[in-house]
Scaffold this active site. Structure first.
Site, PDB file in Angstrom:
ATOM      1  N   GLY A 240     -56.601  19.663  51.323  1.00  0.00           N
ATOM      2  CA  GLY A 240     -55.413  19.763  52.147  1.00  0.00           C
ATOM      3  C   GLY A 240     -55.593  20.685  53.329  1.00  0.00           C
ATOM      4  O   GLY A 240     -56.673  20.768  53.887  1.00  0.00           O
ATOM      5  N   SER A 241     -54.533  21.386  53.719  1.00  0.00           N
ATOM      6  CA  SER A 241     -54.588  22.370  54.795  1.00  0.00           C
ATOM      7  C   SER A 241     -53.179  22.754  55.207  1.00  0.00           C
ATOM      8  O   SER A 241     -52.221  22.021  54.979  1.00  0.00           O
ATOM      9  CB  SER A 241     -55.320  21.853  56.051  1.00  0.00           C
ATOM     10  N   ASN A 242     -53.074  23.915  55.863  1.00  0.00           N
ATOM     11  CA  ASN A 242     -51.873  24.317  56.587  1.00  0.00           C
ATOM     12  C   ASN A 242     -52.274  24.651  58.018  1.00  0.00           C
ATOM     13  O   ASN A 242     -53.388  25.107  58.272  1.00  0.00           O
ATOM     14  CB  ASN A 242     -51.243  25.592  56.010  1.00  0.00           C
ATOM     15  N   ASN A 512     -49.720  18.998  55.047  1.00  0.00           N
ATOM     16  CA  ASN A 512     -50.186  17.750  54.442  1.00  0.00           C
ATOM     17  C   ASN A 512     -49.087  16.782  54.041  1.00  0.00           C
ATOM     18  O   ASN A 512     -49.380  15.745  53.457  1.00  0.00           O
ATOM     19  CB  ASN A 512     -51.108  18.003  53.240  1.00  0.00           C
TER      20      ASN A 512
END
Length: 806
Positions: A240-242, A512
């Site tokens: 994922g990621s932010n 995400n």
């Protein structure tokens, strides 16, 4: 005096041997590599600063690729070499056909399947055709020069250095590579969300052999849709990621801010690696590359910063084929028979015995017989399924990254995306020194409009498309193939004008989920379902992130320090929503006892106090975080999502709903009992500090790790690996990786802090094997050295000139 003379000698070397490293915006651009004599081959100057971060300076892009390939090999030669074995289709030869495959570059479970796929790609000329395609549909000359230089730099390092990493020291599988190998590695990354995620299904597909055999039972469409939804959710949670950008109206000085927090594997070939790349007058960018990639993919320059998050867009389409009843390798389109292409692929074995298999390809793509283990797609005598992945014609990711590195504003980012269209499976969040912000889901997606899906979906597609965005189209009708936009660089994909975009909002954030709530006050709508959903529940990470980011934007006067505090706030949204309810449920249990999943009573009275006193964070010093973590994981297994909350989701209040845990749901008290019993059996106190039992070991040193798992909603996401026998979490599989907090103060240099959580090198003999991991453990940052004056002031400065030797 001697120390000062030595320092001056180093500076003089930097200035003389790397004259091109000095600011040269007005200097004439050098000739291209192919237009000038090689003068002994490719070369570059690498200036190393603290934590082994290289600042690579070169005359042109081939030389820049050379320096990048050299420096990556110095830090990651074994990981790189292992990946090149993968894309050459040689894993069976060196490691055995049945051994586990490389998970970084495909979904193959065993080496034989991986080799069959990558050898098939190479032999079919797929990548060769892309390399020969002129830009913009194919890679530019600059991108190809970078690939060529990278291969040469990697090879030169192998030739001129001794490998000290025990993982591959003396191994016969560490071999020189070609430009083509580098290109195939880039291709593998581009298709990992499509073809690369279905390798086993591609290589195992076999036509039915018995004429007149009984047709298998039909597909359970509802069960299949649930399985597809679970697979996509798992894929996004695994990687994922932010990212958040703040506009000038929210900051202390009217300039933008960006915090990037990608979540990627901590081991293997999908790690990030940090560097600055400079070609005077053409490029000056600092950030992170993916291993084997010659360009900075997440980073900043003097005017702009950007990051990526894995998107909700579905980068593939399934086509249900109607087969000739007399030959299951012939399918019918608009009444005409088309014969599948049989690709016979041979893989050399470890024992010298080659293995040959046939793969079956159609106009849409390869035939597959499943979409993950839980989604069967049987090849019968009447029906088969083919997978279409438009990223198989996308070798443009390096050009997109180059475009970002050259851009000066968020509008420049949009121009780069419009011109190159090379991002396969990510969103982009950016901020600039003028105060601009950007969110965009500009990626390569099959051009599946809602109208096309309505007209062309099969019965399976009528369920999967609304539920997940995966289209299953009628392959017997040519009109049901993906369409083409006039502004798209390749057939069958959306053009830039159709992409979800949010410009110059006070904040733009993504964790995400789909584009819908990049800003809760300015929802992004109007996009096709294949991009993602709208008006549906958001993850706890999205909800917690929006709450924190919106509050920061309302408060205003933001600086880079605020970004750093957001990254390591370690707030647990699941805890804020439910820990008080759980503590009250616990206190109300008769006799302070709950029944575990094994039917045995468990005394949980102590847990009530621990949960009540917990500070609702996943800091390493937090007491109660580990107990809640283990409870929450078990609760989500025991209780169906529909039964978790008393107050359901409300699309008019998407950030605050659903809420109020239903502690009366069957399984809630059981989850608490099982968590308490598990910790006691492992010898872990219920109020133990998180950092005592959430750790990694590097060089014999145990380092406490902050952060928490996906379902807790922690911004600083990590996915630790549970090892109860040895006292808790003892490694991190993936999570926060290359962190950057970037702003500007009006001067020539950006104000930037970075952190590569797992450090630059995977070689345990390297001084940069764990140095930044220690910083992550302590929640500390690295001050970015972007401008020349700062690079040359580094107390760790080491200048190396690297070149080919004939």
């Amino acid at each position: 005096m001697r120390a000062r003379l030595g320092r001056l000698t180093v500076l003089a070397a930097a200035l003389i041997t790397a004259a091109t490293a000095l600011p040269a915006a007005a200097a004439p651009a050098p000739d291209r590599q192919e237009d000038r004599p090689t003068h002994g081959g490719l070369s570059a100057v690498i200036r190393y600063t603290e934590y082994g971060i290289p600042h690579i300076v070169a005359r042109d892009y081939a030389d820049l690729g050379f320096g990048t390939g050299w420096a990556q090999a110095a830090d990651q030669v074994c990981t790189l070499a292992d990946g090149f074995v993968t894309v050459r289709g040689d894993r069976s030869r060196y490691f055995g056909a049945d051994a586990p495959a490389d998970p970084a570059l495909s979904s193959a479970r065993r080496n034989l399947s991986s080799d069959l796929y990558f050898r098939g790609v190479r032999e079919a000329g797929t990548v060769q055709r892309q390399l020969a395609t002129p830009a913009p549909a194919g890679p530019s000359r600059d991108a190809k020069d970078l690939m060529r230089g990278f291969a040469a730099g990697y090879n030169a390092w192998l030739k001129q250095n001794r490998i000290t990493d025990p993982t591959c020291r003396g191994a016969d599988w560490v071999r020189p590579v070609s430009t083509f190998d580098v290109a195939v590695r880039g291709y593998a990354l581009a298709v990992i969300g499509g073809e690369g995620g279905a390798v086993d299904a591609i290589t195992a597909a076999r036509p039915p052999t018995t004429a007149g055999s009984e047709e298998p039972a039909g597909i359970d469409t509802d069960a299949t849709a649930r399985a597809v939804r679970e697979r996509f959710a798992r894929d996004r949670s695994d990687m994922g990621s932010n990212a958040v950008a703040f506009g000038g109206g929210t900051t202390a000085n009217g300039r933008g801010l960006l915090l990037g927090n990608p979540h990627y594997p901590w081991q293997g070939g999908r790690r990030f690696w940090q560097a600055q790349q400079t070609v005077p007058g053409r490029l000056n960018v600092s950030g992170a590359t993916l291993l084997g990639s010659p360009t900075v993919v997440i980073g900043h320059n003097a005017h702009l910063a950007w990051s990526h998050t894995v998107s909700t867009g579905v980068p593939l389409t399934l086509h249900q084929l109607t087969l000739d009843p007399d030959d299951p390798t012939v399918y019918v389109v608009d009444g005409d028979r088309e014969r599948m292409t049989a690709r016979r692929v041979t893989v050399p074995g470890q024992d010298g015995e080659p293995v040959t298999r046939t793969q079956w390809w159609t106009r849409y793509g390869p035939v597959i017989t499943s979409f993950g283990a839980s989604v069967p797609l049987p090849w019968t005598r009447s029906t088969a399924y083919a997978l279409n992945d438009p990223n198989t014609a996308n070798l443009r990711m390096s050009d997109t990254s180059l475009g970002f590195g050259r851009a000066r504003t968020t509008e420049g980012v949009l121009r780069a995306l419009r011109d190159t269209q090379g991002l396969p499976w990510v969103n982009t969040v950016a901020a600039d020194a003028r105060g601009g912000t950007l969110f965009t889901q500009s990626q390569v997606l099959p051009r599946i409009t809602d109208d096309l899906a309505a007209r062309c979906s099969t019965p399976l597609g009528q369920v999967t498309y609304p539920a997940t965005g995966l289209a299953v189209l009628d392959g017997s009708r040519g009109a049901c193939a993906p369409g083409r936009d006039a502004d798209a660089v390749q057939p069958g994909i959306f053009g830039p004008a159709r992409m979800p975009v949010l410009k110059d909002a006070p904040y733009a954030v993504n964790s995400n989920d789909s584009a819908w709530l990049a800003n809760a006050d300015r929802p992004v709508t109007g996009y096709e379902r294949v991009f993602g959903n709208q008006g549906t529940p958001r993850s706890l990470r999205t909800r917690g992130g929006i709450e924190d980011v919106a509050a920061m934007a309302d408060r205003g006067d933001l600086t880079v320090r605020d970004l750093r505090e957001l990254q390591f706030a370690n707030r647990v949204p699941a805890g804020d929503l439910t820990a008080g309810d759980v503590a009250r449920m616990c206190a109300a249990l008769p006799g302070g006892t709950a029944t575990g999943g094994d039917g045995k009573p468990v005394a949980v009275g102590e847990a009530c106090r621990v949960l009540e006193d917990w500070d609702r964070t996943a800091d390493t010093a937090s007491r109660g975080a580990l107990l809640f973590d283990r409870f929450w994981r078990k609760l989500r297994v025991n209780v169906a999502p529909a039964r978790l909350w008393k107050v359901p989701f409300d699309p008019a209040d998407p950030v605050r709903t659903p809420h109020t845990l239903d502690t009366a749901a069957p399984g809630a008290a059981t989850a608490l009992a099982d968590a308490v019993a598990e910790l006691r059996a492992a010898g872990i106190a219920l109020d133990a500090r998180l950092g005592e039992h959430q750790t990694v070991v590097r060089g014999g040193e145990r380092l406490p790790m902050p952060g928490g798992t996906e379902s807790l909603g922690v911004w600083n996401k990590i996915e630790p690996e549970w090892d109860a026998v040895n006292g808790g979490y003892r490694e991190v599989g993936m999570g926060s990786s290359y962190l950057q907090a970037v702003g500007w103060d009006g001067g020539p240099c950006p104000v930037a802090r970075t952190l590569l959580t797992y450090s630059q090198s995977s070689n345990p003999a390297s001084p940069h094997f764990a140095d930044q991991t220690r910083l992550f453990s302590d929640e500390r940052w690295v001050t970015s050295r972007f401008c020349e004056k700062d690079i040359l002031k580094s107390p760790s400065l080491k200048v190396v000139t690297v070149r080919e030797r004939r």
